[in-house]
Design an enzyme around this catalytic site. Structure first.
Site, PDB file in Angstrom:
ATOM      1  N   LYS A 192       0.740  -1.093   0.259  1.00  0.00           N
ATOM      2  CA  LYS A 192      -0.125  -0.156   0.187  1.00  0.00           C
ATOM      3  C   LYS A 192       0.951   1.100  -0.027  1.00  0.00           C
ATOM      4  CE  LYS A 192      -2.509  -1.847   3.164  1.00  0.00           C
ATOM      5  NZ  LYS A 192      -3.559  -2.489   4.582  1.00  0.00           N
ATOM      6  N   ASP A 227      -6.449  -5.810  10.389  1.00  0.00           N
ATOM      7  CA  ASP A 227      -7.360  -5.372  10.539  1.00  0.00           C
ATOM      8  C   ASP A 227      -8.417  -6.219  10.296  1.00  0.00           C
ATOM      9  OD1 ASP A 227      -6.918  -5.566   7.518  1.00  0.00           O
ATOM     10  OD2 ASP A 227      -6.714  -3.506   7.015  1.00  0.00           O
TER      11      ASP A 227
HETATM   12 MG    MG Z   1      -9.072   0.425   7.698  1.00  0.00          MG
END
Ligand code: MG
Ligand code: ADP
Length: 505
Positions: A192, A227
């Site tokens: 990312k 997450d």
């Molecule tokens: Mg998130």
């Protein structure tokens, strides 16, 4: 008027007509070329249910391979050491840090001890400063620790914490980590857009705790999760039928509960509850059945991580707009329907997912939003309604493929654990089995929660793949802030203060 004058006028009229006709023919030819590009895109992105089922099967097979041995598949199928999920009996005040894609959140959660009773929760969110994404681990963690310290001081308002024990924290760190235990793990690689080289191969919690000490904050990290695992934890806290969690935001990932005996590479580790959450890192999934276009190939080649995160590059928010940008650029180069080629079209990631969604969901008759975004973001002005409709069509093709592939991924997990109505890979249950258990998948991430068309296409595809009979037992549930709150819940469930750890399943 003399004969000569009439003749000249007639000739001039013919010439004008000729120019007009010539222009029309040229413009029709150009339009045809653009339609050709669109057709090619549509065909390359096709996801009929037969192809989706091949992706489902490939996902289930790769899951098996990844569980069998390290490096057995592009799916890492990482152990999380989370073998107890929060049950609702947790009590106390816990903190969490949610560090992933775009934003950074600090949270404080007070748990009431009765099922799903969160007495209060406070969340503070801020963007991760761009320069820290490529700095040093010390800079990054000092920033995190100081944000956390400020938050704690504000929350506790100068008062002493209510109990004598040290504050406990769940760290949700959403990058591929090889866990050593539930509260420690080594960063495998960045994704990312992050690139802090000195941190790769280092133990993440140690770096955070060193920064906490430097900042003078008395707090220990009870768990290290990502997450998806956090979302699974909140999902399970709210609804005990939750078996998996999927993130579809800046990036994409999934985790699910696996039986301990199916995690062959885990043998030797003690799993007391009989199962463990497995972090699939499904962004790296790959199969020859995935419908790949020349735009995907270029995007991958020009990315900092070629040959990596192939599934994520077709699905997640950070990439979708860039695929659309590439298609518009190609059309613009092949014809002048967008006017002169705008230099903006060559800027990677200029078209972000929220803009893509705004164009796709523009329901004004004149497509005003499309017009505005083309003008303001891409500096393309004065295009006809026909061209604006073409742009909406491109958004539709790219988003629909992404959503349908995500649905196939979810169905792949359900197949692996025998919740797709087919009895799983082991066989046994028939499609029309009335005993099909209620199955909940927790979902988080801005692409899914804020992009209605994406969500609708995903649901539609899941229904197609599973069939109505089975799909009615499968519930996709949004867990707001699940990644962070789930981290706090897991800190509670694994707290040193000892909580009533009810076993799973
Ligand atoms: Mg998130
Ligand atoms: P993160 O992935 O950083 O944890 P989120 O889960 O909130 O954050 O997801 C943010 C991502 O979701 C953005 O990067 C973007 O790709 C996507 N997104 C956010 N808002 C929208 C929107 N309105 N429409 C489409 N996609 C969106």
């Amino acid at each position: 008027m003399g004969k000569v004058a009439v003749g000249v006028a007639a000739l001039a009229a013919c010439a004008v007509a000729g120019v007009v006709v010539g222009r029309r023919v040229r413009s029709r030819r150009k339009w045809k070329r653009v339609v050709g590009v669109l057709k090619e895109l549509e065909e390359a992105c096709e996801t009929p249910v037969g192809r989706l089922r091949q992706v489902v099967d490939a996902m289930a097979v790769e899951m098996h391979a990844g569980l069998a041995s390290e490096g057995g598949s592009k799916l890492k199928m990482l152990l999380t050491f989370v073998d107890h999920l929060p049950t609702g009996s947790e009590i106390g005040t816990y903190y969490a840090l949610d560090f992933g894609g775009t934003n950074f959140r600090v949270l404080r959660v007070q748990l009431g001890g009765r099922r799903s009773l969160i007495l209060s929760q406070d969340v503070e969110q801020q963007p991760i400063p761009q320069h820290l994404m490529t700095s040093t681990s010390e800079d990054l963690f000092d920033f995190i620790a100081s944000s956390l310290k400020q938050f704690v001081e504000k929350e506790e308002n100068g008062s002493e914490p209510s109990s004598v024990r040290a504050r406990e924290l769940g760290l949700t760190f959403s990058f591929p980590v090889r866990q050593l235990s539930i509260h420690s793990g080594i960063l495998i690689k960045w994704t990312k857009g992050f690139s802090i080289e000195d941190m790769v191969g280092k133990e993440v919690v140690g770096l955070l705790e060193a920064a906490l000490v430097r900042s003078g904050l008395d707090m220990r990290a009870a768990v290290l999760v990502n997450d998806a695992v956090g979302t699974l934890a909140l999902g399970h806290y709210d609804d005990a039928d939750t078996v998996a969690a999927v993130i579809i935001g800046t990036g994409t990932n999934a985790c699910y509960l696996e039986r301990a005996d199916a995690i062959i590479k885990c043998q030797g580790h003690l799993i007391t509850s009989g199962c463990m959450a497995v972090n699939m890192e499904w962004g790296n999934f790959w199969s020859s059945h995935l419908p790949r276009t020349s735009y995907d190939i270029d995007l991958d080649l020009e990315s900092p991580n070629p040959n990596d995160q192939g599934f994520e590059k077709m699905i997640s928010g950070i990439y979708l707009g860039d695929i659309v940008r590439r298609v518009i650029l190609r059309m613009s180069q092949e014809s002048d329907i967008f006017g002169p080629v705008s230099s903006r079209l060559s800027i990677p990631f200029i078209l972000q997912a929220p803009l893509l969604a705004a164009m796709h969901e523009d329901d004004s008759p004149e497509l005003k939003e499309v017009d505005k975004i083309l003008k303001e973001t891409l500096e393309i002005s004065e295009v006809s309604l026909k061209v604006r409709k073409l742009v909406v069509r491109i958004c539709d093709v790219v988003t629909r493929r992404a959503a349908r592939l995500a649905a196939a991924g979810i169905a792949g997990i359900l197949k692996k654990i025998g919740r797709d109505g087919s009895g799983g890979v082991a066989g046994g249950r028939s499609r029309s089995d009335p005993e099909m258990r209620r199955t909940v998948v927790a979902i988080e991430g801005g692409l899914y929660t804020r992009y209605m068309m994406f969500r609708e296409y995903l649901h539609e595809a899941l229904n197609e793949i599973l069939g109505e009979d089975v799909a009615q037992h499968v519930i996709l549930k949004v867990t707001e802030d699940g990644s962070g709150i789930g981290g706090a819940l897991l800190a509670a469930a694994n707290s040193s203060s000892g909580v009533d750890n009810v076993q799973l399943l």
